[in-house]
Design a protein around this motif. Structure first.
Motif, PDB file in Angstrom:
ATOM      1  N   TYR A  75      44.034  39.109  29.288  1.00 59.51           N
ATOM      2  CA  TYR A  75      44.412  40.478  29.966  1.00 59.51           C
ATOM      3  C   TYR A  75      45.028  39.967  31.419  1.00 59.51           C
ATOM      4  O   TYR A  75      46.052  41.094  31.671  1.00 59.51           O
ATOM      5  CB  TYR A  75      42.901  41.313  30.955  1.00 59.51           C
ATOM      6  CG  TYR A  75      42.001  41.358  29.732  1.00 59.51           C
ATOM      7  CD1 TYR A  75      42.585  42.928  29.931  1.00 59.51           C
ATOM      8  CD2 TYR A  75      41.249  41.612  29.533  1.00 59.51           C
ATOM      9  CE1 TYR A  75      42.258  44.542  28.976  1.00 59.51           C
ATOM     10  CE2 TYR A  75      41.213  42.221  28.292  1.00 59.51           C
ATOM     11  CZ  TYR A  75      41.277  44.138  28.051  1.00 59.51           C
ATOM     12  OH  TYR A  75      40.840  44.414  27.183  1.00 59.51           O
ATOM     13  N   ASP A  77      48.037  38.671  30.769  1.00 61.56           N
ATOM     14  CA  ASP A  77      49.680  38.501  30.241  1.00 61.56           C
ATOM     15  C   ASP A  77      49.657  40.165  30.366  1.00 61.56           C
ATOM     16  O   ASP A  77      51.144  40.696  30.268  1.00 61.56           O
ATOM     17  CB  ASP A  77      49.419  37.816  28.882  1.00 61.56           C
ATOM     18  CG  ASP A  77      50.365  37.917  28.298  1.00 61.56           C
ATOM     19  OD1 ASP A  77      51.388  37.672  28.295  1.00 61.56           O
ATOM     20  OD2 ASP A  77      50.710  39.509  26.932  1.00 61.56           O
ATOM     21  N   LYS A  78      48.758  41.256  29.946  1.00 60.87           N
ATOM     22  CA  LYS A  78      48.856  42.451  29.707  1.00 60.87           C
ATOM     23  C   LYS A  78      49.223  42.789  31.707  1.00 60.87           C
ATOM     24  O   LYS A  78      49.803  43.329  31.137  1.00 60.87           O
ATOM     25  CB  LYS A  78      48.357  42.868  29.439  1.00 60.87           C
ATOM     26  CG  LYS A  78      47.698  43.507  28.366  1.00 60.87           C
ATOM     27  CD  LYS A  78      45.741  43.963  27.825  1.00 60.87           C
ATOM     28  CE  LYS A  78      46.509  43.555  26.384  1.00 60.87           C
ATOM     29  NZ  LYS A  78      44.754  44.599  25.940  1.00 60.87           N
ATOM     30  N   LEU A  80      51.052  41.265  33.975  1.00 56.61           N
ATOM     31  CA  LEU A  80      51.771  40.461  35.111  1.00 56.61           C
ATOM     32  C   LEU A  80      53.202  40.735  33.477  1.00 56.61           C
ATOM     33  O   LEU A  80      54.043  40.709  34.297  1.00 56.61           O
ATOM     34  CB  LEU A  80      51.619  39.021  34.592  1.00 56.61           C
ATOM     35  CG  LEU A  80      50.589  38.048  34.962  1.00 56.61           C
ATOM     36  CD1 LEU A  80      50.832  36.493  34.130  1.00 56.61           C
ATOM     37  CD2 LEU A  80      51.313  37.661  36.294  1.00 56.61           C
ATOM     38  N   SER A  81      53.018  41.103  32.100  1.00 52.12           N
ATOM     39  CA  SER A  81      54.254  42.019  31.955  1.00 52.12           C
ATOM     40  C   SER A  81      53.937  43.566  32.675  1.00 52.12           C
ATOM     41  O   SER A  81      55.327  43.890  32.433  1.00 52.12           O
ATOM     42  CB  SER A  81      53.742  42.019  30.911  1.00 52.12           C
ATOM     43  OG  SER A  81      53.343  40.714  29.868  1.00 52.12           O
ATOM     44  N   ILE A  82      53.193  44.118  33.379  1.00 52.64           N
ATOM     45  CA  ILE A  82      53.863  45.207  34.101  1.00 52.64           C
ATOM     46  C   ILE A  82      54.206  45.254  35.283  1.00 52.64           C
ATOM     47  O   ILE A  82      55.123  45.918  35.327  1.00 52.64           O
ATOM     48  CB  ILE A  82      52.682  46.027  33.771  1.00 52.64           C
ATOM     49  CG1 ILE A  82      51.483  46.548  32.333  1.00 52.64           C
ATOM     50  CG2 ILE A  82      52.651  47.377  35.469  1.00 52.64           C
ATOM     51  CD1 ILE A  82      50.242  46.794  32.321  1.00 52.64           C
ATOM     52  N   ASP A  83      53.520  44.294  36.090  1.00 54.20           N
ATOM     53  CA  ASP A  83      54.060  43.622  36.910  1.00 54.20           C
ATOM     54  C   ASP A  83      53.904  41.680  37.632  1.00 54.20           C
ATOM     55  O   ASP A  83      53.088  41.965  37.764  1.00 54.20           O
ATOM     56  CB  ASP A  83      53.304  44.538  38.196  1.00 54.20           C
ATOM     57  CG  ASP A  83      54.025  44.609  39.525  1.00 54.20           C
ATOM     58  OD1 ASP A  83      54.568  43.670  40.074  1.00 54.20           O
ATOM     59  OD2 ASP A  83      53.119  44.958  40.236  1.00 54.20           O
ATOM     60  N   PRO A  84      54.780  41.506  37.157  1.00 54.72           N
ATOM     61  CA  PRO A  84      54.937  39.999  37.806  1.00 54.72           C
ATOM     62  C   PRO A  84      54.476  39.716  38.860  1.00 54.72           C
ATOM     63  O   PRO A  84      53.424  38.790  39.517  1.00 54.72           O
ATOM     64  CB  PRO A  84      56.186  38.918  37.402  1.00 54.72           C
ATOM     65  CG  PRO A  84      57.220  40.396  36.666  1.00 54.72           C
ATOM     66  CD  PRO A  84      56.218  41.952  36.681  1.00 54.72           C
ATOM     67  N   SER A  87      50.348  38.339  40.412  1.00 56.67           N
ATOM     68  CA  SER A  87      49.880  37.472  40.666  1.00 56.67           C
ATOM     69  C   SER A  87      49.207  37.022  41.385  1.00 56.67           C
ATOM     70  O   SER A  87      48.069  36.307  41.620  1.00 56.67           O
ATOM     71  CB  SER A  87      50.847  36.731  39.998  1.00 56.67           C
ATOM     72  OG  SER A  87      52.090  36.583  40.911  1.00 56.67           O
ATOM     73  N   GLU A 122      48.933  51.877  34.763  1.00 58.04           N
ATOM     74  CA  GLU A 122      48.940  51.385  34.054  1.00 58.04           C
ATOM     75  C   GLU A 122      47.901  49.988  34.711  1.00 58.04           C
ATOM     76  O   GLU A 122      47.443  49.605  32.981  1.00 58.04           O
ATOM     77  CB  GLU A 122      50.406  51.074  33.340  1.00 58.04           C
ATOM     78  CG  GLU A 122      50.458  50.241  31.932  1.00 58.04           C
ATOM     79  CD  GLU A 122      51.899  50.098  31.829  1.00 58.04           C
ATOM     80  OE1 GLU A 122      51.623  49.808  30.624  1.00 58.04           O
ATOM     81  OE2 GLU A 122      52.881  50.513  32.849  1.00 58.04           O
ATOM     82  N   HIS A 126      44.425  48.519  32.604  1.00 56.54           N
ATOM     83  CA  HIS A 126      43.242  47.391  32.071  1.00 56.54           C
ATOM     84  C   HIS A 126      42.381  46.877  33.257  1.00 56.54           C
ATOM     85  O   HIS A 126      41.662  46.294  32.872  1.00 56.54           O
ATOM     86  CB  HIS A 126      44.740  46.109  32.329  1.00 56.54           C
ATOM     87  CG  HIS A 126      45.815  46.574  31.346  1.00 56.54           C
ATOM     88  ND1 HIS A 126      45.604  46.969  30.335  1.00 56.54           N
ATOM     89  CD2 HIS A 126      47.255  47.429  31.429  1.00 56.54           C
ATOM     90  CE1 HIS A 126      46.710  47.038  29.122  1.00 56.54           C
ATOM     91  NE2 HIS A 126      47.804  47.219  30.224  1.00 56.54           N
TER      92      HIS A 126
END
Length: 141
Positions: A75, A77-78, A80-84, A87, A122, A126
């Motif tokens: 999750y 990774d999911k 962070l792929s949408i919005d770095p 983090s 999005e 998650h």
């Protein structure tokens, strides 16, 4: 009007979920939490011993109270792929706090509450899935 409704919805949602556990030591509860987190796909990245920190930094006595920084890498990774920059909201905090002898509260962040302010549908999907996993972990304790 929509903004007011979203504000009321956010106020009604709690920023954490918790469960009280009786009849176990702090270490027994911690082992249960760690096992339930592992079963839910989470690892522990960080640990803060609030009891020790408050004693060292402020010379204040606290009952045992630990913050575990839990991460589900799939999750993470999911999102962070949408919005770095998300983090800044990782990892998920899970706390274990002694209330009194052999009575403990285990609490988790409510990711839906945390992500609501980001305003990305999005990410909310998650966050809901992570919330379900964390709530399932609490239910298994």
């Amino acid at each position: 009007m929509a903004r007011l409704l979203n504000h009321k919805k956010r106020q009604a949602m709690r920023y954490y979920n918790s469960k009280t556990i009786n009849g176990k030591t702090f270490e027994e509860v911690r082992k249960s939490v760690e096992g339930a987190l592992k079963d839910a796909g989470f690892g522990i990245l960080t640990e803060i011993d609030l009891q020790k920190t408050m004693k060292v930094k402020l010379d204040k006595d606290y009952l045992p109270h630990t913050i575990l920084g839990a991460c589900n890498p799939v999750y993470a990774d999911k999102v962070l792929s949408i919005d770095p920059s998300i983090s800044t909201m990782l990892p998920c905090n899970v706390t274990i706090r002694e209330i009194e002898n052999e009575k403990h509260e285990v609490s988790t962040i409510n990711p839906l509450f945390a992500m609501e302010g980001v305003g990305n549908a999005e990410l909310r999907v998650h966050a809901g899935e992570i919330q379900d996993k964390l709530q399932g972990m609490l239910d298994r304790l």
